[in-house]
Design a protein around this motif. Structure first.
Motif, PDB file in Angstrom:
ATOM      1  N   VAL A 154      34.936  36.998  45.419  1.00 14.90           N
ATOM      2  CA  VAL A 154      34.286  36.031  44.530  1.00 14.90           C
ATOM      3  C   VAL A 154      32.905  35.685  45.055  1.00 14.90           C
ATOM      4  N   ARG A 155      32.810  35.418  46.350  1.00 14.26           N
ATOM      5  CA  ARG A 155      31.526  35.030  46.940  1.00 14.26           C
ATOM      6  C   ARG A 155      30.455  36.105  46.690  1.00 14.26           C
ATOM      7  N   LYS A 156      30.773  37.339  46.989  1.00 15.88           N
ATOM      8  CA  LYS A 156      29.791  38.415  46.845  1.00 15.88           C
ATOM      9  C   LYS A 156      29.434  38.674  45.395  1.00 15.88           C
ATOM     10  N   ALA A 157      30.444  38.540  44.513  1.00 12.89           N
ATOM     11  CA  ALA A 157      30.181  38.733  43.091  1.00 12.89           C
ATOM     12  C   ALA A 157      29.186  37.703  42.564  1.00 12.89           C
ATOM     13  N   VAL A 158      29.379  36.443  42.952  1.00 11.21           N
ATOM     14  CA  VAL A 158      28.479  35.370  42.498  1.00 11.21           C
ATOM     15  C   VAL A 158      27.096  35.517  43.135  1.00 11.21           C
ATOM     16  N   GLU A 159      27.064  35.827  44.428  1.00 11.71           N
ATOM     17  CA  GLU A 159      25.774  35.936  45.127  1.00 11.71           C
ATOM     18  C   GLU A 159      24.942  37.101  44.619  1.00 11.71           C
ATOM     19  N   ASN A 160      25.605  38.161  44.152  1.00  7.97           N
ATOM     20  CA  ASN A 160      24.875  39.360  43.727  1.00  7.97           C
ATOM     21  C   ASN A 160      24.635  39.441  42.226  1.00  7.97           C
ATOM     22  N   TYR A 161      25.124  38.417  41.493  1.00 10.12           N
ATOM     23  CA  TYR A 161      24.936  38.423  40.048  1.00 10.12           C
ATOM     24  C   TYR A 161      23.486  38.148  39.703  1.00 10.12           C
ATOM     25  N   LYS A 162      22.974  38.936  38.797  1.00 14.13           N
ATOM     26  CA  LYS A 162      21.596  38.763  38.337  1.00 14.13           C
ATOM     27  C   LYS A 162      21.613  38.544  36.833  1.00 14.13           C
ATOM     28  N   LEU A 163      20.936  37.476  36.413  1.00 13.47           N
ATOM     29  CA  LEU A 163      20.852  37.175  34.982  1.00 13.47           C
ATOM     30  C   LEU A 163      20.107  38.258  34.227  1.00 13.47           C
TER      31      LEU A 163
ATOM     32  N   ILE B 208      34.784  33.151  39.133  1.00 15.09           N
ATOM     33  CA  ILE B 208      33.459  33.702  38.826  1.00 15.09           C
ATOM     34  C   ILE B 208      32.958  33.154  37.496  1.00 15.09           C
ATOM     35  N   ILE B 209      33.841  33.105  36.504  1.00 12.21           N
ATOM     36  CA  ILE B 209      33.466  32.573  35.184  1.00 12.21           C
ATOM     37  C   ILE B 209      32.973  31.139  35.305  1.00 12.21           C
ATOM     38  N   SER B 210      33.666  30.335  36.117  1.00 11.78           N
ATOM     39  CA  SER B 210      33.274  28.926  36.256  1.00 11.78           C
ATOM     40  C   SER B 210      31.946  28.765  36.982  1.00 11.78           C
ATOM     41  N   GLU B 211      31.588  29.751  37.811  1.00  3.87           N
ATOM     42  CA  GLU B 211      30.342  29.666  38.579  1.00  3.87           C
ATOM     43  C   GLU B 211      29.133  30.180  37.802  1.00  3.87           C
ATOM     44  N   ILE B 212      29.294  31.295  37.077  1.00  2.28           N
ATOM     45  CA  ILE B 212      28.105  31.925  36.470  1.00  2.28           C
ATOM     46  C   ILE B 212      28.219  32.108  34.959  1.00  2.28           C
TER      47      ILE B 212
END
Length: 271
Positions: free
Chosen positions: A262-271, A241-245
């Protein structure tokens, strides 16, 4: 008439193994093992054909079944059992069936591989259908349990593949998508758990991994759908996750805990 020779049963090219030192034994086994990937390489077109069929069937909702006896059956079970934790798929998407049932995983079951009708009965218990693919695994290419299972699958319009280590074996003649990895005689004559088993494991790795990648279960080069079943995998997931966002370890850990993958965490992350 098709010529068939069991190279897996031919005499080892090494003599007097009991007189070799440990160093000599290890070096000679290793030299034989080095030949296996080259044998697999020659079978890549056959492997590609089978994987393409599996992917197309799975996109229709189908499943993959491995059937085998002894070492071959155990290798199929190992590969099947690793798909859910690695790729986050349902436990019954990839299935391993061994002659003699689950008790044969640990101990040999006498004559189980010689029963030509049992594999079909075992498959019927899993509600096998035309959307599924069945791969028979047998180093010799002559195991009745496996051949009988594929024959019944063919009769019922179910796609069949095979993995064997003898050229033009009866199993290859039965399967619609045969794979032959010709590794030659074993270091210990007839011990097909050695080079033949290694070849089968390599091919199984290729089949399941490339299939799952084709089905979108890997992003970039990461197992983004893996099951977070221990601390090591949770830590790996956090670092993915760290490497993606580009968030802190603590924030990534909270995201992973919240979304469960990991997939859902990255897809649902909002800046």
């Amino acid at each position: 008439m098709i010529t068939f020779t069991k190279t897996t049963e031919q005499s080892s090219k090494y003599e007097h193994l009991e007189k070799m030192s440990v160093a000599e034994l290890l070096a000679n086994i290793n030299n034989e093992d080095k030949t296996v990937p080259f044998a697999v390489e020659k079978a890549l077109p056959q492997i590609e054909n089978l994987v393409t069929e599996i992917v197309s069937k799975m996109k229709l909702g189908g499943r993959l079944f491995y059937i085998g006896a002894g070492t071959s059956g155990r290798l199929g079970i190992v590969d099947a059992s690793e798909c859910p934790p690695t790729f986050g798929v349902a436990f019954d998407l990839v299935n391993g069936i061994i002659a003699g049932g689950d008790k044969a995983i640990r101990r040999a079951v006498e004559n189980a591989e010689d029963n030509k009708t049992q594999a079909w009965l075992d498959l019927q218990e899993q509600n096998i259908s035309e959307n599924d693919v069945v791969i028979g695994i047998a180093a010799s290419g002559t195991t009745p349990y496996v051949i009988g299972g594929l024959e019944k699958c063919n009769e019922n319009n179910i796609s069949t593949g095979s993995i064997s280590c003898n050229a033009r074996s009866p199993l290859s003649q039965t399967a619609k998508f045969p794979i032959e990895v010709i590794v030659g005689p074993e270091f210990v004559t007839g011990s097909s758990r050695m080079k033949a088993g290694t070849a089968q494991k390599l091919v199984l790795n290729m089949i399941s991994t490339s299939t799952m990648i084709q089905l979108g279960r890997v992003k970039g080069n990461k197992m983004v759908d893996m099951q977070l079943s221990n601390d090591k995998l949770v830590d790996r997931g956090v670092k993915m996750i760290i490497s993606e966002i580009n968030v802190s370890y603590e924030e990534a850990s909270e995201l992973l805990k919240k979304y469960g993958s990991v997939r859902k965490a990255v897809e649902n992350y909002k800046l």
